[in-house]
Design an enzyme around this catalytic site. Structure first.
Site, PDB file in Angstrom:
ATOM      1  N   GLU A 163      82.045 -13.980  77.614  1.00  0.00           N
ATOM      2  CA  GLU A 163      80.724 -14.642  77.530  1.00  0.00           C
ATOM      3  C   GLU A 163      79.696 -14.201  78.572  1.00  0.00           C
ATOM      4  O   GLU A 163      79.062 -15.049  79.194  1.00  0.00           O
ATOM      5  CB  GLU A 163      80.924 -16.163  77.629  1.00  0.00           C
ATOM      6  N   GLU A 270      88.943 -17.525  68.468  1.00  0.00           N
ATOM      7  CA  GLU A 270      88.942 -18.974  68.757  1.00  0.00           C
ATOM      8  C   GLU A 270      88.451 -19.764  67.544  1.00  0.00           C
ATOM      9  O   GLU A 270      87.619 -20.663  67.655  1.00  0.00           O
ATOM     10  CB  GLU A 270      88.054 -19.262  69.977  1.00  0.00           C
TER      11      GLU A 270
HETATM   12  C1  GLA Z   1      85.134 -20.909  75.178  1.00  0.00           C
HETATM   13  C2  GLA Z   1      86.248 -20.259  75.961  1.00  0.00           C
HETATM   14  C3  GLA Z   1      87.563 -20.891  75.629  1.00  0.00           C
HETATM   15  C4  GLA Z   1      87.471 -22.390  75.597  1.00  0.00           C
HETATM   16  C5  GLA Z   1      86.410 -22.816  74.647  1.00  0.00           C
HETATM   17  C6  GLA Z   1      86.392 -24.313  74.588  1.00  0.00           C
HETATM   18  O1  GLA Z   1      85.068 -20.501  73.893  1.00  0.00           O
HETATM   19  O2  GLA Z   1      86.370 -18.885  75.731  1.00  0.00           O
HETATM   20  O3  GLA Z   1      88.481 -20.536  76.596  1.00  0.00           O
HETATM   21  O4  GLA Z   1      87.198 -22.896  76.870  1.00  0.00           O
HETATM   22  O5  GLA Z   1      85.190 -22.301  75.124  1.00  0.00           O
HETATM   23  O6  GLA Z   1      87.668 -24.854  74.520  1.00  0.00           O
END
Ligand code: GLA
Length: 367
Positions: A163, A270
Site C-alpha cells: 500500500e 485479500e
Molecule cells: C489491508 C492489509 C491487510 C489487513 C487488511 C484489513 O488490506 O493489507 O493486512 O490489515 O487491510 O484486515
C-alpha cells in the site's frame, strides 16, 4: 437324505450388481465432496487469511477441506513479529508455518514493509527524534533479512511492500514516515533485501482499490519503474476488498490486462465482498442502520461472486493465486471496519460455517 444345493449364480450376480449400485448411490457424490481448492485445481490455489483461532478452532476443519494456501492475517506484520528492536515474537507465525507444513498448504508471507501496524521504534532514535535514512535502511534490511531467512523454503511468496500508492488522485507515493525519511528508494530496497534473503521466493507488491483507473495507473507506473530498474519483483497483489457494488466487470478486466502486460504474475490476495459500499474512514454505527443480509443484498453478492470468479478463470494464465480474507461470516475484519459493530457477510461460508448460495455459483462451472 442328502439334499443337493443348487447354486443360482445368476441370482447372486444380480444381487451383487444391485448392492454395488446401492453403495454407489449412498457414497457422497465425489464432486459435492470437493472443496474450493479441488474445483479450482486446474486454475490456481485457493487461500485464506488465518489467525491462531482459525487454526485451533472449528474453522480449521473447514480450512483443510476447502483451501490449500494460507496467509497469516496479522502474525507476520512488523508490529507483531518485531515489536522491539532486539526482540522478535515468532510463536504465532511459526505455528502457522508449521500447520501449513503438516497439512501441505502453501504459505503467502504478509507483509514486510507497510506504513500501518509498524512499531514506533522503527523510526525513532534514542532521543525520540526521527532516525536518518541510513539507520532506517539498516533496520529495514535487518528486519526483512531475519524474517525471510527464517522461513526460507517454507514461504513461497511474500507481500514485500504494502500500500505505498497514495489515495488522493494527485499523490503518487503515500506520504508515510518511510517516504519522508528515505524517499521512494525504500521500495526498491525492500525487494532487494527480500530477494537476497531468499532468492527462490516470489516477491509481490500489494495494494487495494487497484482496479480503480486512477489508482491502477499509479500502481502500474510504480511497477514499471521497478521493472525498468531491474528490481526483483515477480508479481502484483490485488487485495480485492470488494463489495457487491464494485468492481465493474470492465474495470476488473482492464486492470488484469494492464498488470499482466508487464509480465507479472497476479495474485488476488485479500478477497472479500462487503455487502456495504466502500467507505474509507471509520465512523459510528448509525442508529436504526440495518445490518441484515437481506435477500436483495444476498442476490447481489451471489452475482458479484459468480462474475469475478468467471473472470478469474478466464485469466488463469496470469492469475496464480486467489486468497480470501478470513474463512467465514462468523468472523471478518469488516465487522470492525469501517463501522465498528456493524455485521458484514463478505465470505462464501455463513456464520454456521455452511456453504452459502454464492459458493455454489463459484464452483458451478464447466472446465
Ligand atoms: C489491508 C492489509 C491487510 C489487513 C487488511 C484489513 O488490506 O493489507 O493486512 O490489515 O487491510 O484486515
Amino acid at each position: 437324505m442328502h439334499k443337493s444345493i443348487r447354486i443360482n449364480w445368476g441370482l447372486i450376480l444380480l444381487m451383487l450388481i444391485i448392492s454395488q449400485g446401492c453403495c454407489l448411490l449412498q457414497q457422497p457424490n465425489s464432486s459435492s465432496d470437493n472443496g474450493l481448492k479441488d474445483h479450482y485445481k486446474a486454475y490456481f490455489p485457493i487461500g485464506v487469511a488465518v489467525n491462531t483461532r482459525t487454526l485451533n478452532g472449528e474453522e480449521s476443519q473447514l480450512l483443510l477441506k476447502e483451501f490449500n494456501s494460507i496467509t497469516p492475517e496479522n502474525a507476520m506484520k512488523m508490529e507483531v513479529i518485531h515489536p522491539r528492536e532486539d526482540f522478535y515474537f515468532w510463536r504465532d507465525a511459526d505455528s502457522m508455518v508449521n500447520f501449513a507444513q503438516n497439512h501441505q498448504l502453501k504459505v503467502r508471507g504478509h507483509n514486510l514493509c507497510w506504513h500501518e501496524q509498524v512499531p514506533n521504534w522503527m523510526f525513532k532514535d534514542n532521543n525520540g527524534g526521527l532516525v536518518t535514512k541510513e539507520v532506517l535502511f539498516k533496520r529495514l534490511k535487518d528486519h526483512i533479512t531475519t524474517v525471510v531467512k527464517r522461513y526460507k523454503g517454507k514461504i513461497y511468496a511474500w507481500d514485500v511492500v504494502n500500500e505505498v500508492i497514495g489515495d488522493a488522485d494527485d499523490e503518487f507515493i503515500r506520504n508515510s514516515l518511510w517516504y519522508q525519511i528515505c524517499g521512494e528508494e525504500y521500495i526498491a530496497k525492500a525487494f532487494e533485501y527480500a530477494h537476497a534473503a531468499d532468492p527462490e521466493a516470489l516477491l509481490f507488491y500489494n495494494d487495494y482499490n487497484s482496479e480503480r483507473p486512477v489508482k491502477r495507473d499509479k500502481i502500474y507506473r510504480l511497477l514499471k519503474n521497478l521493472i525498468d530498474q531491474k528490481v526483483p519483483i515477480h508479481g502484483v497483489g490485488l487485495q480485492a476488498h470488494w463489495s457487491v457494488f464494485e468492481p465493474a466487470e470492465k474495470e476488473l478486466r482492464e486492470a488484469i490486462e494492464l498488470y499482466a502486460s508487464l509480465g507479472l504474475q497476479i495474485h488476488f490476495t485479500e478477497l472479500d465482498m462487503s455487502v456495504y459500499p466502500w467507505e474509507k474512514n471509520k465512523r459510528q454505527k448509525r442508529s436504526g442502520e440495518s445490518d441484515r443480509l437481506t435477500p436483495e443484498l444476498e442476490a447481489k453478492q451471489i452475482d458479484q461472486y459468480a462474475k469475478v470468479f468467471k473472470i478469474f478463470r478466464e485469466y488463469k494464465k496470469h492469475i496464480t493465486s486467489v486468497t480470501f480474507w478470513n474463512v467465514s461470516d462468523r468472523y471478518s475484519w469488516l465487522d470492525y471496519y469501517p463501522v465498528p459493530g456493524r455485521k458484514n457477510y463478505p465470505l462464501l461460508f455463513d456464520q454456521n460455517l455452511q456453504r452459502k448460495k454464492a459458493y455454489q455459483k463459484v464452483v458451478d462451472f464447466k472446465e
